[in-house]
Design an enzyme around this catalytic site. Sequence first.
Site, PDB file in Angstrom:
ATOM      1  N   GLN A 141       0.796  -1.222   0.000  1.00 47.47           N
ATOM      2  CA  GLN A 141       0.000   0.000   0.000  1.00 47.47           C
ATOM      3  C   GLN A 141       0.832   1.279   0.000  1.00 47.47           C
ATOM      4  O   GLN A 141       0.318   2.347  -0.313  1.00 47.47           O
ATOM      5  CB  GLN A 141      -0.984  -0.047   1.179  1.00 47.47           C
ATOM      6  N   ASP A 145      -9.541   1.919  -9.274  1.00 51.95           N
ATOM      7  CA  ASP A 145      -8.374   1.212  -9.800  1.00 51.95           C
ATOM      8  C   ASP A 145      -7.361   0.981  -8.675  1.00 51.95           C
ATOM      9  O   ASP A 145      -7.131   1.860  -7.836  1.00 51.95           O
ATOM     10  CB  ASP A 145      -7.743   2.062 -10.912  1.00 51.95           C
ATOM     11  N   HIS A 156      -4.028  -1.294  -3.334  1.00 55.77           N
ATOM     12  CA  HIS A 156      -2.812  -0.540  -3.017  1.00 55.77           C
ATOM     13  C   HIS A 156      -3.082   0.702  -2.192  1.00 55.77           C
ATOM     14  O   HIS A 156      -2.198   1.522  -1.978  1.00 55.77           O
ATOM     15  CB  HIS A 156      -2.064  -0.227  -4.318  1.00 55.77           C
ATOM     16  N   GLU A 193     -11.270  -2.514  -7.219  1.00 54.20           N
ATOM     17  CA  GLU A 193     -10.478  -3.545  -7.884  1.00 54.20           C
ATOM     18  C   GLU A 193      -9.465  -4.087  -6.887  1.00 54.20           C
ATOM     19  O   GLU A 193      -8.451  -3.445  -6.601  1.00 54.20           O
ATOM     20  CB  GLU A 193      -9.744  -2.969  -9.107  1.00 54.20           C
TER      21      GLU A 193
HETATM   22  C1  ARE Z   1       3.426   0.274 -17.355  1.00 52.50           C
HETATM   23  C2  ARE Z   1       4.526  -0.682 -17.754  1.00 52.50           C
HETATM   24  C3  ARE Z   1       5.481  -0.912 -16.587  1.00 52.50           C
HETATM   25  C4  ARE Z   1       6.026   0.426 -16.096  1.00 52.50           C
HETATM   26  C5  ARE Z   1       4.867   1.336 -15.728  1.00 52.50           C
HETATM   27  C6  ARE Z   1       5.320   2.721 -15.296  1.00 52.50           C
HETATM   28  O1  ARE Z   1       3.954  -1.924 -18.157  1.00 52.50           O
HETATM   29  O2  ARE Z   1       6.567  -1.713 -17.052  1.00 52.50           O
HETATM   30  O3  ARE Z   1       6.833   0.223 -14.945  1.00 52.50           O
HETATM   31  O4  ARE Z   1       4.004   1.464 -16.874  1.00 52.50           O
HETATM   32  O5  ARE Z   1       5.910   3.395 -16.363  1.00 52.50           O
HETATM   33  C7  ARE Z   1      -1.618  -0.899 -16.314  1.00 52.50           C
HETATM   34  C8  ARE Z   1      -0.728  -1.923 -16.979  1.00 52.50           C
HETATM   35  C9  ARE Z   1       0.722  -1.791 -16.545  1.00 52.50           C
HETATM   36  C10 ARE Z   1       1.198  -0.373 -16.728  1.00 52.50           C
HETATM   37  C11 ARE Z   1       0.303   0.505 -15.858  1.00 52.50           C
HETATM   38  C12 ARE Z   1       0.684   1.976 -15.913  1.00 52.50           C
HETATM   39  O6  ARE Z   1      -1.198  -3.215 -16.664  1.00 52.50           O
HETATM   40  O7  ARE Z   1       1.511  -2.647 -17.376  1.00 52.50           O
HETATM   41  O8  ARE Z   1       2.563  -0.272 -16.336  1.00 52.50           O
HETATM   42  O9  ARE Z   1      -1.047   0.407 -16.355  1.00 52.50           O
HETATM   43  O10 ARE Z   1       0.688   2.431 -17.208  1.00 52.50           O
HETATM   44  C13 ARE Z   1      -1.636  -5.639  -9.667  1.00 52.50           C
HETATM   45  C14 ARE Z   1      -2.561  -4.631  -9.008  1.00 52.50           C
HETATM   46  C15 ARE Z   1      -3.762  -4.300  -9.859  1.00 52.50           C
HETATM   47  C16 ARE Z   1      -3.360  -3.904 -11.278  1.00 52.50           C
HETATM   48  C17 ARE Z   1      -2.540  -5.057 -11.841  1.00 52.50           C
HETATM   49  C18 ARE Z   1      -2.044  -4.754 -13.259  1.00 52.50           C
HETATM   50  O11 ARE Z   1      -2.956  -5.132  -7.732  1.00 52.50           O
HETATM   51  O12 ARE Z   1      -4.430  -3.202  -9.238  1.00 52.50           O
HETATM   52  O13 ARE Z   1      -1.376  -5.281 -11.017  1.00 52.50           O
HETATM   53  N1  ARE Z   1      -4.520  -3.577 -12.108  1.00 52.50           N
HETATM   54  C19 ARE Z   1      -4.904  -2.159 -12.365  1.00 52.50           C
HETATM   55  C20 ARE Z   1      -5.346  -1.928 -13.812  1.00 52.50           C
HETATM   56  C21 ARE Z   1      -4.138  -2.055 -14.736  1.00 52.50           C
HETATM   57  C22 ARE Z   1      -3.183  -0.899 -14.456  1.00 52.50           C
HETATM   58  C23 ARE Z   1      -3.075  -0.586 -13.023  1.00 52.50           C
HETATM   59  C24 ARE Z   1      -3.858  -1.178 -12.051  1.00 52.50           C
HETATM   60  C25 ARE Z   1      -2.224   0.564 -12.661  1.00 52.50           C
HETATM   61  O14 ARE Z   1      -6.377  -2.795 -14.135  1.00 52.50           O
HETATM   62  O15 ARE Z   1      -4.496  -2.082 -16.082  1.00 52.50           O
HETATM   63  O16 ARE Z   1      -1.861  -1.248 -14.966  1.00 52.50           O
HETATM   64  O17 ARE Z   1      -3.056   1.728 -12.737  1.00 52.50           O
HETATM   65  C26 ARE Z   1      -0.990 -10.716  -8.315  1.00 52.50           C
HETATM   66  C27 ARE Z   1      -1.542  -9.748  -7.280  1.00 52.50           C
HETATM   67  C28 ARE Z   1      -2.307  -8.619  -7.944  1.00 52.50           C
HETATM   68  C29 ARE Z   1      -1.464  -7.955  -9.022  1.00 52.50           C
HETATM   69  C30 ARE Z   1      -1.055  -9.015 -10.033  1.00 52.50           C
HETATM   70  C31 ARE Z   1      -0.276  -8.391 -11.193  1.00 52.50           C
HETATM   71  O18 ARE Z   1      -2.057 -11.433  -8.893  1.00 52.50           O
HETATM   72  O19 ARE Z   1      -2.390 -10.438  -6.378  1.00 52.50           O
HETATM   73  O20 ARE Z   1      -2.682  -7.664  -6.971  1.00 52.50           O
HETATM   74  O21 ARE Z   1      -2.226  -6.936  -9.656  1.00 52.50           O
HETATM   75  O22 ARE Z   1      -0.309 -10.020  -9.370  1.00 52.50           O
HETATM   76  O23 ARE Z   1       1.017  -8.641 -11.187  1.00 52.50           O
HETATM   77 CA    CA Z   2      -0.673   3.194  -2.483  1.00 52.71          CA
END
Ligand code: ARE
Ligand code: CA
Length: 485
Positions: A177, A216, A220, A242
Site C-alpha cells: 500500500q 483502480d 494498493h 479492484e
Molecule cells: C506500465 C509498464 C510498466 C512500467 C509502468 C510505469 O507496463 O513496465 O513500470 O508502466 O511506467 C496498467 C498496466 C501496466 C502499466 C500501468 C501503468 O497493466 O503494465 O505499467 O497500467 O501504465 C496488480 C494490481 C492491480 C493492477 C494489476 C495490473 O494489484 O491493481 O497489477 N490492475 C490495475 C489496472 C491495470 C493498471 C493498473 C492497475 C495501474 O487494471 O491495467 O496497470 O493503474 C498478483 C496480485 C495482484 C497484481 C497481479 C499483477 O495477482 O495479487 O494484486 O495486480 O499479481 O502482477
Molecule cells: Ca498506495
Amino acid sequence: MRRLALPLAALVAVVGCSPSTPTATTTPTPTPSILSVEPERQVGVQLFQWNWPSVGRECTEVLGPNQFAFVLLSPAQEHIVGEQWWTSYQPVSYQLESKLGTRDEFEEMVSTCHEAGVKVIADAVINHMAGIDGGTGVAGTEFTHYEYPGLYGPDDFHTCDTPGGDIVNYVDQQEVQECELSNLADLRTGEPEVQSTIVSYLDDLTSLGVDGFRIDAAKHMHHRDVQEIVDQLSGDPIIISEVIRASSEPIQPEDYLEIGSVFAFQVAKDLAGLVPGGALHRALDLKDGQVPSEQAYTFVTNHDTERNRQTLSYKDADKYRVANYLLLAQPYGTPVLYSGYAFTDRDEGAPQTDGGVDDVECATPSDDPAPGDWLCQHRTDAGMAEWVAVVGDEPIGDLWREGYAIGFDRGDRGLIVINGNSTLDVSPELTTSLPDGAYCNAADLPPSGAEDRCADGEFIVADGKVTVPVSPMSAVALHVNLRSA
Ligand code: ARE
Ligand code: CA
C-alpha cells in the site's frame, strides 16, 4: 444491483395491438394478450479504450435497446503520451482531456447514455500518478515523477526503501500500500490534502453525471483511506473496488465491502477452469469468497486478465462464448461483459490517429481477427442482456444435464440450454414453467433491438414442454418478453 425483488406491479399485460373502440353496435374481438414482465436492467459492459463519441453511440444503438444497465469506461483524465493502452493508467492531471476525448465529448456521452437508460461508471485512477521521470501530458501539462502543477508535490507521495521503491513482496500489507506499483508515484492517500484533491476530481466527474466509480488498484490503498475518500464524495455514487484476490495475500476483497462492491476475480478464474473441462453445472454455484451476491461484479475477462491469460478471452473463441452464457445464466453477482480489440502484443494500444483513439467500427465477428480489430464481443450477447433483465432474481429450476450440456428454467420467466460439447448437437425435451407460446432465441438476436424481432418464434412451449435443439458450443435462451404474438 442484482437480486432486487421485482414488485408485483411490474407484471404488466402487454397487448399485441390495441382493441378497436367498442361501440353500441359492435362487439370487440378479444385481443390475444401476452403476459410480459417489466425488465430490470442488470448487465454492464466494459468498453475498453472506446472513445467517448463511440460509447455514446453504442448506448443509443445497442446498450439502451437491449436493456444493458451500465457501461464501464477507461480512465478519463489526462495521462502520459504514448501509443500503449496503459498510458491511460498514468495520470498527470485531472483535466478530462485524454486519448479518448475531450471534456465536452465526455459530458455529451454521459447524457446520451442516460437518455438511453444506461448508467456510466468511470475508471478512477487515484492510487498513483505517472511512472516515468517526467514530460508533457496529452493535454500539455508539464510534470516530473513527483511534481504535478496545481495538484501534488514531492511531499504528497510515499517513499519506500525496497529496490526502486517498488512493491516486491505482496505478503507485506504496508509494502503493497505504500510502495510503488510498477514505479507509479504512490500518493499518500491517507493525508487530508491528498484526499481532498482526489475528492474534487471525482466530484467533478459526478457533476458531469457519472453514476459511479471503478476504484483502480484499490488493493494498493488502505481500505480506511478509500473509505475516507468515498465518505467525502458528493452524491451517492456506486463504488466498485479492484482488489484482485490472491489467497496467500493479507489484503482481501472482503476488507473493502463496507465501502461498496468489488470485482469478483475468483469467478472469472473459476469459469476459465470449468468451461474447458465441461463441468458447466458447477457454474451454478459460483461465489467469490465471502462476497455477497449484491456486492460482487462478475466477469469472464477484463483488460488485464485477457492479457495475462488468467481467464478466458476472445482468443479462446467458442469457449469464451460459452463462458459468457454461463456468466449471464447463473445468479451470482452483477455480470459485466467485456468489449475490446484484437492484439498480438500486450502493450499494443487501440487503433489511433495523432494520439487520439479512432471511432469504433465493429469488425465482422471471426475466430481469427486481425490485430486492431474492434471485437464488439458484447454485441453477440446483446439479446442476453435482456434475458437477464427479464429473468431477474427468479430461481434456477430443475437441472437437465447431458454430457457437457446443461439446461434449466429461471422461474416462469426464462429458460436456457447451454451446449458445451465441442462437436455434439443436443435436443432435449424439457419440462418447463414457461407459459405456452412460440419463443425466439435471445442468444441469437441481431444487436439492433428491433421491435419485430420475434415475428415467428420457432421454440414452441406447449403444456409445460419444449424441445430445444442446440448446436455445439452455443446456447438457446428463451424469455417471456420474446414471443410471437
Ligand atoms: C506500465 C509498464 C510498466 C512500467 C509502468 C510505469 O507496463 O513496465 O513500470 O508502466 O511506467 C496498467 C498496466 C501496466 C502499466 C500501468 C501503468 O497493466 O503494465 O505499467 O497500467 O501504465 C496488480 C494490481 C492491480 C493492477 C494489476 C495490473 O494489484 O491493481 O497489477 N490492475 C490495475 C489496472 C491495470 C493498471 C493498473 C492497475 C495501474 O487494471 O491495467 O496497470 O493503474 C498478483 C496480485 C495482484 C497484481 C497481479 C499483477 O495477482 O495479487 O494484486 O495486480 O499479481 O502482477
Ligand atoms: Ca498506495
